[in-house]
Write an enzyme that holds these catalytic residues in place. Sequence first.
Site, PDB file in Angstrom:
ATOM      1  N   CYS A 382      38.617 -10.089  -6.298  1.00 13.39           N
ATOM      2  CA  CYS A 382      38.510  -8.134  -5.359  1.00 13.39           C
ATOM      3  C   CYS A 382      38.358  -7.949  -6.832  1.00 13.39           C
ATOM      4  CB  CYS A 382      39.807  -7.965  -4.841  1.00 13.39           C
ATOM      5  SG  CYS A 382      39.672  -6.387  -3.602  1.00 13.39           S
ATOM      6  N   HIS A 508      40.182 -11.592   0.322  1.00 15.82           N
ATOM      7  CA  HIS A 508      42.269 -11.413  -0.883  1.00 15.82           C
ATOM      8  C   HIS A 508      42.367 -12.822  -0.083  1.00 15.82           C
ATOM      9  CE1 HIS A 508      42.927  -8.407  -3.207  1.00 15.82           C
ATOM     10  NE2 HIS A 508      42.038  -7.495  -2.136  1.00 15.82           N
ATOM     11  N   GLU A 510      43.999 -15.678  -0.913  1.00  8.96           N
ATOM     12  CA  GLU A 510      45.238 -16.099  -1.123  1.00  8.96           C
ATOM     13  C   GLU A 510      46.198 -14.997   0.241  1.00  8.96           C
ATOM     14  OE1 GLU A 510      44.027 -13.243  -2.608  1.00  8.96           O
ATOM     15  OE2 GLU A 510      45.368 -11.233  -3.051  1.00  8.96           O
TER      16      GLU A 510
HETATM   17  N1  GLN Z   1      40.427  -1.630  -7.044  1.00  7.50           N
HETATM   18  C1  GLN Z   1      39.016  -1.614  -6.473  1.00  7.50           C
HETATM   19  C2  GLN Z   1      38.264  -1.183  -4.780  1.00  7.50           C
HETATM   20  O1  GLN Z   1      39.069  -0.940  -4.235  1.00  7.50           O
HETATM   21  C3  GLN Z   1      40.061  -3.727  -6.099  1.00  7.50           C
HETATM   22  C4  GLN Z   1      40.833  -3.460  -4.934  1.00  7.50           C
HETATM   23  C5  GLN Z   1      41.381  -4.387  -5.205  1.00  7.50           C
HETATM   24  O2  GLN Z   1      41.381  -5.416  -5.601  1.00  7.50           O
HETATM   25  N2  GLN Z   1      42.212  -5.021  -3.841  1.00  7.50           N
HETATM   26  O3  GLN Z   1      37.557  -1.605  -3.931  1.00  7.50           O
END
Ligand code: GLN
Length: 538
Positions: A382, A508, A510
């Site tokens: 992410c 994600h 994970e």
């Molecule tokens: N801050 C970033 C976004 O909102 C990544 C979010 C995250 O890593 N879950 O896109």
Amino acid sequence: MTKYIFVTGGVTSSLGKGIISASLAKLLQSRGYRVTIQKFDPYINIDPGTLNPYEHGECYVTNDGAETDLDLGHYERFLNVPTSQANNITTGRIYQNVINQEREGKYLGKTVQVIPHITDEIKRNMRILGESGEFDIVITELGGTVGDIESLPYIEAVRQFKWEVGSSNAIVIHLTLIPFLAAAGELKTKPTQHSVKMLLEYGIQPDILVCRTEHSINQEIRKKIALFCNVNINSVIESIDASTIYDVPLLMLKENLDKTVLTKLKLPLNGEPDLDTWKDFLGRLKNPTKDVRIGLVGKYVELPDAYKSITESFIHAGAANECKVQVEYIHSENINVDNVKEKLGHLHGVLVAPGFGSRGIEGKLDAIKFVRENNIPFFGICLGMQCAVIEFARNVLKMKGAHSSEMDDKSKYPVIDMMEEQKKVTNKGGTMRLGAYACEIQKGTKAYSIYGKTRIKERHRHRYEFNNKYLKQYNDAGMITSGINPNTGLVEIIELKNHPFFVGGQFHPELKSTVDNPHPLFVKFVEAAAEHKYGKRK
Ligand code: GLN
């Protein structure tokens, strides 16, 4: 009829109700029952999505886009069955539902009160999963500790629920602590007695006591607890500290927790539990043939719970590779161009973690430049993937000042930008891109060799995205967009062509790794780290 198990906690918090619930669920599942676990959290936030990770650890996301307590991650990792919106309810949600109904006029003429309206709404939520027909047994974990003011309506709801369905259809397992007083050299049962007394005051006689302890509790102590807490001696279950949470189901099996539960619920034992896969996993976890050291670069490293699912995914992937994965937590704020070699040079792989806001970003970019240039396996999740895109823009595509518009909304090169539909959103709760989305993987890429298929689904939680305006420049320069959302064209996976392992995902992974199904991205990343350390093995 669905059977219900309620898990309460006494004496102190952090006794591991989530792990006990998940372990019991695993045992019941291994005896052929369809089991799910839900968690009721007594705080007033509608969900933990707006909480800082320092407050509450990681926010776990379900397929249907619920932002939930991290215990749901344990439920999924143990059971390999997805959870949903219905598996995590907070006091905020309960009140919101009741208040919305009050405004709609559902209670016209009546005074709306904690009892019966709030307790009725709690009971309705306790039944939802059971009434779906998908489960034989629903385990409900109550957050907090018995005696907390905010837990009272839940305890009262459990009392009523049990009374309504009868004692062979709903049981209460109370988790307590048996502290060891080193000076006296003794295990003490009094806190447990007091905690059970408190439950009794609220009208609940626990059926089973699970006693957390650092030392084995002998027959005499068991008898004492049974006598003073009014339970059978075989309903006093020892839960001794374990070296890994994945041992707990087997420890509970040894204590016959599953048999005691099934007997009380008047359900057949169905022969012996089938735990072959679980034991096989434990065997590989405990007998590694190699080891690697992986850096987890993030800014919430003071609280490892903030990265719970990532840490657990490494355990699954480590076992799959018969490789001990030592995760070194590295604060991104402490990394800079001058010390990056010293901080990361000894590692066999680096994962750059998810996150929000600009604190610690530059350190992440320095870390990525270092691993990219030194052929150290890299995995970005992410925000970690977004940072890889920014670093590549700045240092390879020579776009000076390239950034994500989350950190710099005036950047000349907003290579990570907010999605159009997000620009209109002003509310903060539950408004990100959340839950499972499809991704189409291009054949012949690293991503394809990892997943072995072209269509996958992964879970998201973010507002910003790869800016497709720059797609061609990236692909031409060797950072390829190997996974794309087939419906929106959004970039889901990036990778480098000329690097042993450099992969970033906007999602994600994970959140989908389980004991039965270690996530392929983690499995292959650990494999790449081992290759980095030992060279390619035949
Ligand atoms: N801050 C970033 C976004 O909102 C990544 C979010 C995250 O890593 N879950 O896109």
